[in-house]
Write a protein that holds these residues in place. Structure first.
Motif, PDB file in Angstrom:
ATOM      1  N   THR A  23      73.748 -43.382  61.897  1.00  0.00           N
ATOM      2  CA  THR A  23      75.086 -43.163  61.344  1.00  0.00           C
ATOM      3  C   THR A  23      76.095 -44.101  61.998  1.00  0.00           C
ATOM      4  O   THR A  23      76.930 -44.721  61.327  1.00  0.00           O
ATOM      5  CB  THR A  23      75.532 -41.695  61.588  1.00  0.00           C
ATOM      6  N   LEU A  24      76.012 -44.205  63.337  1.00  0.00           N
ATOM      7  CA  LEU A  24      76.939 -45.086  64.054  1.00  0.00           C
ATOM      8  C   LEU A  24      76.776 -46.538  63.601  1.00  0.00           C
ATOM      9  O   LEU A  24      77.763 -47.234  63.345  1.00  0.00           O
ATOM     10  CB  LEU A  24      76.685 -45.004  65.564  1.00  0.00           C
ATOM     11  N   ALA A  25      75.521 -46.973  63.497  1.00  0.00           N
ATOM     12  CA  ALA A  25      75.271 -48.358  63.095  1.00  0.00           C
ATOM     13  C   ALA A  25      75.875 -48.614  61.718  1.00  0.00           C
ATOM     14  O   ALA A  25      76.522 -49.636  61.473  1.00  0.00           O
ATOM     15  CB  ALA A  25      73.772 -48.639  63.086  1.00  0.00           C
ATOM     16  N   GLU A  26      75.699 -47.647  60.830  1.00  0.00           N
ATOM     17  CA  GLU A  26      76.232 -47.803  59.477  1.00  0.00           C
ATOM     18  C   GLU A  26      77.760 -47.832  59.490  1.00  0.00           C
ATOM     19  O   GLU A  26      78.391 -48.710  58.900  1.00  0.00           O
ATOM     20  CB  GLU A  26      75.714 -46.639  58.633  1.00  0.00           C
ATOM     21  N   ARG A  27      78.346 -46.853  60.185  1.00  0.00           N
ATOM     22  CA  ARG A  27      79.809 -46.772  60.236  1.00  0.00           C
ATOM     23  C   ARG A  27      80.433 -48.013  60.868  1.00  0.00           C
ATOM     24  O   ARG A  27      81.541 -48.424  60.514  1.00  0.00           O
ATOM     25  CB  ARG A  27      80.239 -45.523  61.015  1.00  0.00           C
ATOM     26  N   LEU A  28      79.718 -48.590  61.834  1.00  0.00           N
ATOM     27  CA  LEU A  28      80.260 -49.751  62.532  1.00  0.00           C
ATOM     28  C   LEU A  28      79.858 -51.066  61.862  1.00  0.00           C
ATOM     29  O   LEU A  28      80.136 -52.150  62.374  1.00  0.00           O
ATOM     30  CB  LEU A  28      79.801 -49.738  64.001  1.00  0.00           C
ATOM     31  N   GLY A  29      79.191 -50.958  60.716  1.00  0.00           N
ATOM     32  CA  GLY A  29      78.813 -52.176  59.980  1.00  0.00           C
ATOM     33  C   GLY A  29      77.750 -52.987  60.687  1.00  0.00           C
ATOM     34  O   GLY A  29      77.728 -54.212  60.611  1.00  0.00           O
ATOM     35  N   LEU A  30      76.820 -52.300  61.377  1.00  0.00           N
ATOM     36  CA  LEU A  30      75.818 -53.008  62.184  1.00  0.00           C
ATOM     37  C   LEU A  30      74.402 -52.850  61.634  1.00  0.00           C
ATOM     38  O   LEU A  30      73.453 -53.393  62.197  1.00  0.00           O
ATOM     39  CB  LEU A  30      75.855 -52.484  63.629  1.00  0.00           C
ATOM     40  N   SER A  31      74.270 -52.113  60.525  1.00  0.00           N
ATOM     41  CA  SER A  31      72.926 -51.781  60.041  1.00  0.00           C
ATOM     42  C   SER A  31      72.073 -53.016  59.762  1.00  0.00           C
ATOM     43  O   SER A  31      70.864 -52.993  59.970  1.00  0.00           O
ATOM     44  CB  SER A  31      73.017 -50.946  58.767  1.00  0.00           C
TER      45      SER A  31
END
Ligand SMILES: Nc1ncnc2c1ncn2[C@@H]1O[C@H](COP(=O)(O)OP(=O)(O)O)[C@@H](O)[C@H]1O
Ligand SMILES: [Mg+2]
Length: 227
Positions: free
Chosen positions: A121-129
């Motif tokens: 979730t964090l990776a997605e929210r931070l645009g890091l996926s």
């Protein structure tokens, strides 16, 4: 959540010692966001280091998440940093030999709170996926700082301390990174203490405190009077 009372700190020096904090007190409630401002050299980083258990105060009492930091030994302070405090610095401080995914998971794995769902979730929210297998040197400054924020929040610490986290970024990236950090902090109820030189950044926090001559005061401007 953060309670510091009558903190003093003087660095030895030649020709004379430098008194940095001179009877400073600060209380931050759970979930509150607070901006810390002050001139360069006023002692903002010193205060953050003391609150974060990285450095000891000369006198005074610091309680973080219910723990009396002064009563802890070195191992206890390390455990406090690992379990209760997320730290974000101006220089990102990512681990160069680990890819983004491993950097994100680093602190959470150390304290046994790694949660793959939350990390995703964090990776997605931070645009890091799409960047998880890249290495820090392959990222822009804004991307690196987003990883540092994700790493700090991955273990869901009650307190996040950020020392000029957008100071190395251009204005656009700084605004984007800050927006992401703030929305994550607010959604998770994390307590935030952020050092910043930017009045615009400070204005977005619940409260502002100003460090001058070793003590804190509320800024006297109209914005600062709110809340
Ligand atoms: N480890 C240290 N040894 C000696 N003096 C220090 C040390 N760290 C900071 N100082 C001094 O303490 C003062 C406050 O520094 P700092 O907390 O970094 O200020 P700020 O973050 O507000 O710019 C400065 O005068 C600085 O030179
Ligand atoms: Mg500083």
């Amino acid at each position: 959540m953060i309670d510091a009372r009558d903190i003093t700190k003087t660095y030895p020096g030649t020709p004379r010692a430098v008194p940095v904090l001179q009877g400073l007190s600060l209380a931050v409630s759970g979930g509150e966001t607070v901006a810390l401002t002050g001139e360069s050299g006023s002692g903002k980083s010193t205060l953050l280091h003391i609150l974060g258990g990285l450095e000891a105060a000369d006198t005074g009492i610091v309680t973080i998440a219910g723990q009396d930091v002064g009563a802890l030994d070195e191992a206890g302070r390390a455990a406090l940093r690992r379990d209760s405090i997320g730290l974000v610095f101006q220089q990102f401080n990512l681990i160069p030999s680990l890819d983004v995914g491993a950097n994100l998971a680093f602190q959470a794995r150390l304290n046994g709170r790694y949660d793959a769902g939350w990390a995703g979730t964090l990776a997605e929210r931070l645009g890091l996926s799409d960047l998880l297998s890249r290495y820090p040197e392959e990222l822009s400054g804004g991307q690196q700082q987003r990883v540092a924020i994700g790493r700090a929040l991955a273990s869901r610490p009650p307190v996040l301390m950020a020392d000029e986290p957008t100071g190395n970024l251009d204005e656009d990236s700084a605004a984007r990174v800050l927006d992401l950090m703030l929305s994550l902090v607010r959604e998770t109820g994390t307590t935030l203490l952020i050092v910043t030189h930017s009045a615009a950044v400070a204005a977005q926090m619940d409260r502002r405190v100003h460090l001058s001559r070793g003590r804190l005061s509320a800024p006297s401007d109209a914005v600062g009077a709110a809340s």
